[in-house]
Design a protein around this motif. Structure first.
Motif, short mmCIF file in Angstrom:
data_model
loop_
_atom_site.label_atom_id
_atom_site.label_comp_id
_atom_site.label_asym_id
_atom_site.label_seq_id
_atom_site.Cartn_x
_atom_site.Cartn_y
_atom_site.Cartn_z
N ILE A 104 -93.58 19.00 -86.98
CA ILE A 104 -93.05 19.57 -85.73
C ILE A 104 -91.53 19.73 -85.79
O ILE A 104 -90.91 20.17 -84.81
CB ILE A 104 -93.43 18.71 -84.51
N ARG A 137 -101.29 21.33 -80.77
CA ARG A 137 -100.05 21.39 -80.01
C ARG A 137 -98.84 21.10 -80.90
O ARG A 137 -98.90 20.24 -81.77
CB ARG A 137 -100.11 20.36 -78.87
N PHE A 138 -97.79 21.86 -80.70
CA PHE A 138 -96.52 21.72 -81.40
C PHE A 138 -96.53 22.29 -82.82
O PHE A 138 -95.51 22.27 -83.49
CB PHE A 138 -96.05 20.26 -81.47
N ILE A 139 -97.67 22.77 -83.31
CA ILE A 139 -97.73 23.32 -84.66
C ILE A 139 -98.01 24.81 -84.57
O ILE A 139 -99.05 25.22 -84.08
CB ILE A 139 -98.82 22.63 -85.51
#
Length: 212
Positions: free
Chosen positions: A42, A102-104
């Motif tokens: 991230i 999420r976040f990737i």
């Protein structure tokens, strides 16, 4: 945002300030930055090449000890990729199922997968010199079928090679007046050169699609 850009473009000056402020703890701070940039999928936005280059220039000026920081950077780079590989292995099922994580960013994963398809296992070494790909390559290796022992050997070679080139380039060239007085331009140049493989691959793929 503007302050982050200023820090990025003037790493040499800011590192000097942080060195005076934090003393010996600067070694730990530098370890954490390189570890996070390579180990946490991230955080591909953290400075890698330019930070190591700037640190090399500081080492040449005597502000920081060369051998300890060299060993610290190598350790951070190798451990970072190892953790990243483990995270990819842990999330293998989700990534294989094409689930959103999420976040990737999916586009970064796809771009790194294309890099792997082209360069194979040597991607782990080559990716060290390409921003964003550098952070996602060990993650994709963990998701894929690359055995850990094989990954570890490429990881060690790539990490040591990357740190050696960036750090000693800064050590030998960072304090040359024309480089020192135009450090922000040099930093941008490092980024541009690092991104060229991605640009060339993108153009090549676009041309190939048009010829189909």
């Amino acid at each position: 945002m503007s302050s982050l850009i200023d820090i990025f473009l003037h790493l040499d000056k800011h590192l000097n300030l942080y060195m005076n402020e934090y003393g010996i703890y600067i070694y730990l701070i530098l370890f954490i930055i390189v570890f996070c940039e390579t180990g946490l999928v991230i955080m591909p936005f953290l400075p890698g090449d330019s930070l190591i280059f700037a640190t090399g220039a500081l080492a040449a000026a005597g502000s920081i000890k060369l051998v300890p920081i060299y060993l610290i950077f190598c350790l951070a780079a190798i451990l970072g990729d190892t953790v990243n590989y483990s995270i990819g292995h842990f999330l293998r099922d989700k990534v294989s199922a094409r689930e959103n994580i999420r976040f990737i960013k999916k586009e970064y994963l796809d771009r790194t997968t294309e890099f792997f398809d082209k360069h194979g296992s040597s991607t782990i070494i080559l990716a060290r010199f390409v921003p964003i790909i550098r952070t996602f390559a060990p993650f994709v290796a963990g998701v894929g079928t690359m055995p850990y022992r094989k990954f570890l050997s490429y990881n060690a070679i790539g990490g040591i090679l990357w740190v050696s080139i960036a750090l000693f380039a800064g050590f030998f060239f960072g304090n040359i007046p024309i480089v020192k007085n135009n450090f922000s331009i040099v930093v941008l140049g490092i980024v541009v050169v690092s991104l060229l493989p991605i640009v060339f691959t993108y153009i090549k793929n676009k041309m190939a699609d048009k010829n189909i």
